[in-house]
Design an enzyme around this catalytic site. Structure first.
Site, short mmCIF file in Angstrom:
data_model
loop_
_atom_site.label_atom_id
_atom_site.label_comp_id
_atom_site.label_asym_id
_atom_site.label_seq_id
_atom_site.Cartn_x
_atom_site.Cartn_y
_atom_site.Cartn_z
CG ASP A 220 38.08 64.25 49.13
OD1 ASP A 220 38.26 64.90 48.09
OD2 ASP A 220 38.60 64.55 50.23
CD GLU A 289 41.20 63.38 45.37
OE1 GLU A 289 41.49 64.46 44.86
OE2 GLU A 289 40.91 63.25 46.57
C1 BGC Z 1 39.51 67.51 46.99
C2 BGC Z 1 39.92 68.91 47.36
C3 BGC Z 1 39.88 69.02 48.87
C4 BGC Z 1 40.71 67.91 49.54
C5 BGC Z 1 40.43 67.82 50.98
C6 BGC Z 1 40.65 66.74 47.61
O1 BGC Z 1 41.37 65.92 46.99
O2 BGC Z 1 39.40 67.30 45.62
O3 BGC Z 1 39.11 69.88 46.75
O4 BGC Z 1 40.39 70.27 49.24
O5 BGC Z 1 40.44 66.67 48.98
O6 BGC Z 1 39.18 67.25 51.21
#
Ligand code: BGC
Ligand code: MG
Length: 558
Positions: A220, A289
């Site tokens: 993440d 991500e």
């Molecule tokens: C996740 C979100 C989350 C954020 C903070 C992101 O990119 O996909 O759902 O709110 O990270 O952790």
């Protein structure tokens, strides 16, 4: 070639062909994203859970995907519904137990599914014991584990950094008379990765799950781990550039170039450290991500050898659906890194569902299948979000039922992320067979007609078309592993070739609700490949003619 003929109808049944050995499963792999709160509730508390997932793993395996990625199920106060973690090594009781997770893993493996989990490294929950200790005073052993900074002389925050969820990224802590940084909610304090003890501890938590046997991790917000230690102000962004991924131009976050609060150079050696840990677990993969100012360049940088296996791209999660945008995105990613296997997705738990985002008011029923076919025909892996296989539209969640704090903050112009997070409809019973209790978000009545059980009974449903397409795709190695070369992108039409070991396929889509025609840059000859289940167009010489939301898949003559 003449009009498309020669159908290949053998795609519907039979075992899936094995992966060609020189390819790793994630090269062109299909990853099904499960948002556990909304998948299936087994105990009637209104929230989906691990036993619920276990009971439907057969359904998932039968979709023809390679892997699942499960959004966070760790101990959490659920301020951001699990992306705020209070204990990285415990399953939240709402979702089940560690034993449930082990059962899930074993069953998935028995079905031939890989299991990827979500790791949120950049921030914890404010209820994590590390933060509780860190915030207590300026001298405790974890005093430097988060990003603490003195106020400006006038008491204001240390700099101009902003939170994605709105407003300044700093929150005051009276016990220390200091501010702490939060890139997301104020209950998600940012860890200080400049501290080597922090890096060691987060990697130890990751090791805990690798030791348990997970096949990979989705990382993440991985480019948010480090911040600029000098706390320099981000530069302002001119109005015309204030478009962003996941936030509207009326979010102040859109007003800055985020060069100092994320994507710092120190991230790269950390990622290399993380990769060396993961490499002790043969076959385990990392999917980062990455939401950065220059997405393609950052993805390329983060996926160089010795870094992450794949980058998760945001570009196709935007409202921009033009063929030119899709072409520029894929070409840009591959130009930045020729050997990369990017990971594409057109839906997830953070954005409006694709059928609503990219569709038109009167889009035909097969739009969902066409979009699945499109994203699964690009070069790269794909994340498919639960419900995409049913063709679900964005749910209209009334204000009184909103749960997402991001939506509450920006309502009514931006309604947050609840509309894509409503429970999956399994049957057409009032709660969609999701729960025997009151679901945490409403199950929209209009989605009951698209429930799994209803679509199982209908041979021409989106679900059946999804499975048919996935099985058909597996019979065409070029669609999984081939190089890609774009031929055209008009207002409505996108065409490219996929090329693998002497086989060259032409792939074309009409993304509009009207018939469309266009000329390829050269005359091509080949044989149409039927069996994918979508309305077919034709290729005559260089001319492509496609019905509304139609396709052409053809094997080109050498
Ligand atoms: C996740 C979100 C989350 C954020 C903070 C992101 O990119 O996909 O759902 O709110 O990270 O952790
Ligand atoms: Mg439950």
């Amino acid at each position: 070639m003449g009009p498309v003929l020669n159908k290949n109808k053998s795609a519907e049944a039979g075992p899936l062909p094995a992966t060609v050995p020189e390819h790793l499963w994630w090269h062109g792999g299909l990853i099904y994203q499960i948002y556990p709160r909304s998948f299936l509730d087994s105990n009637g508390d209104g929230v989906g859970d691990l036993p619920g997932i276990i009971s439907k793993l057969d359904y998932v395996a039968n979709l023809g995907v390679d892997a699942i990625w499960i959004s966070p199920f760790f101990k959490s106060p659920m301020a951001d519904f699990g992306y705020d973690i209070a204990d990285y090594r415990a399953v939240d009781p709402l979702f089940g137990t560690l034993e449930d997770f082990d059962r899930l893993l074993a069953k998935a493996h028995g079905l031939g599914l890989k299991v990827m989990i979500d790791q949120v490294l950049s921030h914890t929950s404010a209820e994590h014991p590390w933060f509780i200790e860190s915030r207590s005073d300026r001298t405790n052993p974890r005093a430097d584990w988060y990003v603490w900074a003195d106020p400006r002389p006038d008491g204001g925050p240390p700099n101009n950094w902003l939170s994605i969820f709105g407003g300044i990224a700093w929150k005051w802590e009276p016990r220390r008379a200091q501010y702490y940084l939060h890139n997301f909610l104020s209950s998600q304090p940012d860890l200080n990765f400049h501290n080597p003890q922090v890096r060691r501890s987060v990697l130890d938590n990751l090791k805990f799950w690798l030791d348990r046997g997970v096949d990979g991790v989705r990382l993440d917000a991985i480019n948010f781990c480090f911040h600029d230690q000098q706390l320099r102000n981000n530069p302002p962004k001119p109005l015309e550039h204030r478009t962003g991924r996941g936030f509207l131009p009326d979010n102040p976050y859109a007003y800055q170039y985020h060069v100092y609060n994320n994507t710092r150079p120190e991230n790269l050696p950390f990622i290399e450290e993380l990769r060396s840990l993961v490499d002790h677990y043969p076959g385990a993969v990392t999917l980062g991500e990455i939401s950065a100012e220059d997405s393609n360049a950052t993805m390329a940088e983060y996926t160089r050898p010795g870094r992450l296996h794949m980058g998760y791209s945001f570009e196709l999660l935007s409202s921009e659906r033009s063929p030119a945008h899709i072409r520029a995105t894929v070409e840009g990613a591959l130009a930045a890194s020729r050997d990369a296997w990017p990971c594409w997705s057109i839906s997830n738990h953070d954005v409006q569902r694709v059928v609503s985002r990219w569709g038109y008011p009167h889009s035909p029923e097969h739009l969902a299948t066409q979009l699945t076919a499109l994203v699964c025909s690009l070069r790269g892996a794909v994340c498919i979000y639960q419900g995409e296989e049913l063709g679900l539209r964005e749910a209209d969640v009334p204000f009184e039922s909103l749960r997402d704090p991001y939506g509450k903050a920006f309502w009514p112009r931006f309604k947050g992320r609840d509309g894509c997070r409503t429970p999956l409809p399994w049957t057409d019973a009032p709660r969609g067979g999701f729960s025997s209790g009151t679901p945490w978000l409403p199950v929209p009545a209009e989605q009951l007609a698209l429930a799994v059980e209803v679509q199982e009974r209908n041979p021409s449903s989106t679900l059946q078309a999804f499975r048919r397409f996935m099985r058909w795709r597996r019979q065409h190695p070029a669609l999984q592993w081939g190089d890609i070369e774009f031929l055209l992108a008009t207002d409505s039409m996108l065409a490219f070739t996929r090329h693998y070991k002497g086989e060259r396929l032409l792939v074309a889509f009409n993304l509009s609700a009207q018939s469309a025609a266009a000329d390829l840059p050269r005359v091509l000859a080949g044989t149409a490949l039927g069996g994918h289940g979508l309305p077919e167009g034709k290729l005559e010489g260089a001319r492509l003619t496609l019905p509304p939301h139609g396709v052409v898949y053809a094997r080109l003559s050498p």
